[in-house]
Write a protein that holds these residues in place. Structure first.
Motif, PDB file in Angstrom:
ATOM      1  N   SER A 109      23.048 -15.853   9.611  1.00 19.47           N
ATOM      2  CA  SER A 109      22.011 -16.075   8.603  1.00 19.47           C
ATOM      3  C   SER A 109      21.115 -14.848   8.455  1.00 19.47           C
ATOM      4  CB  SER A 109      21.184 -17.303   8.961  1.00 19.47           C
ATOM      5  OG  SER A 109      20.398 -17.052  10.103  1.00 19.47           O
ATOM      6  N   LYS A 110      20.906 -14.107   9.548  1.00 19.38           N
ATOM      7  CA  LYS A 110      20.086 -12.897   9.482  1.00 19.38           C
ATOM      8  C   LYS A 110      20.828 -11.756   8.790  1.00 19.38           C
ATOM      9  CE  LYS A 110      17.335 -13.977  13.536  1.00 19.38           C
ATOM     10  NZ  LYS A 110      17.054 -13.662  14.933  1.00 19.38           N
ATOM     11  N   MET A 112      23.085 -12.093   6.346  1.00 16.53           N
ATOM     12  CA  MET A 112      23.434 -12.409   4.950  1.00 16.53           C
ATOM     13  C   MET A 112      22.444 -11.746   3.984  1.00 16.53           C
ATOM     14  SD  MET A 112      25.854 -14.999   4.660  1.00 16.53           S
ATOM     15  CE  MET A 112      25.291 -15.898   3.279  1.00 16.53           C
ATOM     16  N   PRO A 113      22.986 -11.001   3.034  1.00 16.04           N
ATOM     17  CA  PRO A 113      22.103 -10.462   1.977  1.00 16.04           C
ATOM     18  C   PRO A 113      21.584 -11.594   1.089  1.00 16.04           C
ATOM     19  CG  PRO A 113      24.229  -9.324   2.024  1.00 16.04           C
ATOM     20  CD  PRO A 113      24.328 -10.493   2.943  1.00 16.04           C
ATOM     21  N   ASP A 114      20.534 -11.296   0.336  1.00 13.49           N
ATOM     22  CA  ASP A 114      19.915 -12.330  -0.498  1.00 13.49           C
ATOM     23  C   ASP A 114      20.813 -12.802  -1.620  1.00 13.49           C
ATOM     24  OD1 ASP A 114      17.651 -12.263   1.016  1.00 13.49           O
ATOM     25  OD2 ASP A 114      16.610 -10.808  -0.251  1.00 13.49           O
ATOM     26  N   ASN A 115      21.755 -11.987  -2.024  1.00 17.10           N
ATOM     27  CA  ASN A 115      22.580 -12.351  -3.178  1.00 17.10           C
ATOM     28  C   ASN A 115      23.940 -12.932  -2.767  1.00 17.10           C
ATOM     29  OD1 ASN A 115      23.478  -9.865  -2.212  1.00 17.10           O
ATOM     30  ND2 ASN A 115      24.259  -9.254  -4.227  1.00 17.10           N
ATOM     31  N   TRP A 117      25.955 -16.277  -0.787  1.00 17.70           N
ATOM     32  CA  TRP A 117      25.878 -17.631  -0.243  1.00 17.70           C
ATOM     33  C   TRP A 117      27.240 -18.011   0.321  1.00 17.70           C
ATOM     34  CZ3 TRP A 117      23.708 -16.152  -4.818  1.00 17.70           C
ATOM     35  CH2 TRP A 117      22.332 -16.304  -4.919  1.00 17.70           C
ATOM     36  N   SER A 144      27.964  -5.710  -2.219  1.00 19.03           N
ATOM     37  CA  SER A 144      27.197  -6.568  -1.288  1.00 19.03           C
ATOM     38  C   SER A 144      28.119  -7.239  -0.279  1.00 19.03           C
ATOM     39  CB  SER A 144      26.414  -7.635  -2.064  1.00 19.03           C
ATOM     40  OG  SER A 144      25.424  -7.062  -2.844  1.00 19.03           O
TER      41      SER A 144
END
Length: 195
Positions: A109-110, A112-115, A117, A144
């Protein structure tokens, strides 16, 4: 007072012989009684000694029977102990090979980029498969995903358990107003080392 003289030779000898016989008989009788008494004493003494040994033997036999039962119980306990040690050793071995997912999911989870899922994570003993989506559905989304793969390789949590990471599927999906890029990562597990 009367004195009697016996001039017949044979009669004196008979009297002395009779007297000698009585003395010998008395002596034999006395010796016989003494032997009988001695034998009685030995018999009585041995009888009580034999009884004492029989009582001791009975006590030893009783203790032996109790110890025999104890030995069988100890043998059974030893079998149970060995069985439990074997099970504990197996559980310890399996626990050592177990992969703990909580720290790995936290690290994921840390990273993972914001874009990006993830829609599903599946794992086996040899492979971890990550499926997800990246926004936007163009080269920037693809970069990404590539950066995410590189960060997975460099991360200390994943770096020691993952080998080669393949980007097995990349496709543009979604509606025209919101294009997304779907992807699937196939990660080879090289170590089952748990944390």
């Amino acid at each position: 007072m009367r004195i009697q003289l016996n001039f017949i030779r044979g009669r004196v000898a008979t009297y002395r012989l009779k007297s000698l016989r009585q003395m010998i008989f008395g002596t034999f009788l006395l010796v016989f009684l003494l032997c009988f008494m001695f034998m009685g004493y030995v018999y009585i003494d041995n009888y009580y000694e034999i009884k004492s040994y029989q009582n001791r033997l009975a006590l030893v036999s009783e203790r032996f029977a109790k110890l025999n039962e104890e030995v069988f119980r100890i043998v059974e306990y030893k079998k149970e102990w060995d069985s439990l040690r074997e099970k504990i050793s197996l559980v310890s071995e399996l626990k050592g090979k177990q992969m703990w997912w909580t720290p790995k999911l936290e690290a994921l989870s840390k990273l993972m980029p914001d874009n990006i899922w993830l829609s599903s994570i599946s794992a086996s003993s040899t492979n971890i498969t990550l499926k997800g989506f990246a926004l936007p559905g163009d080269n920037w989304g693809f970069r990404s995903v590539e950066n995410f793969v590189q960060e997975l390789k460099e991360d200390p949590t994943f770096g020691k358990i993952l080998g080669e990471i393949d980007l097995s599927t990349v496709a543009r999906t979604g509606a025209e107003n919101l294009p997304v890029m779907s992807f699937q990562l196939s990660c080879a597990v090289v170590s089952q080392e748990g944390q």
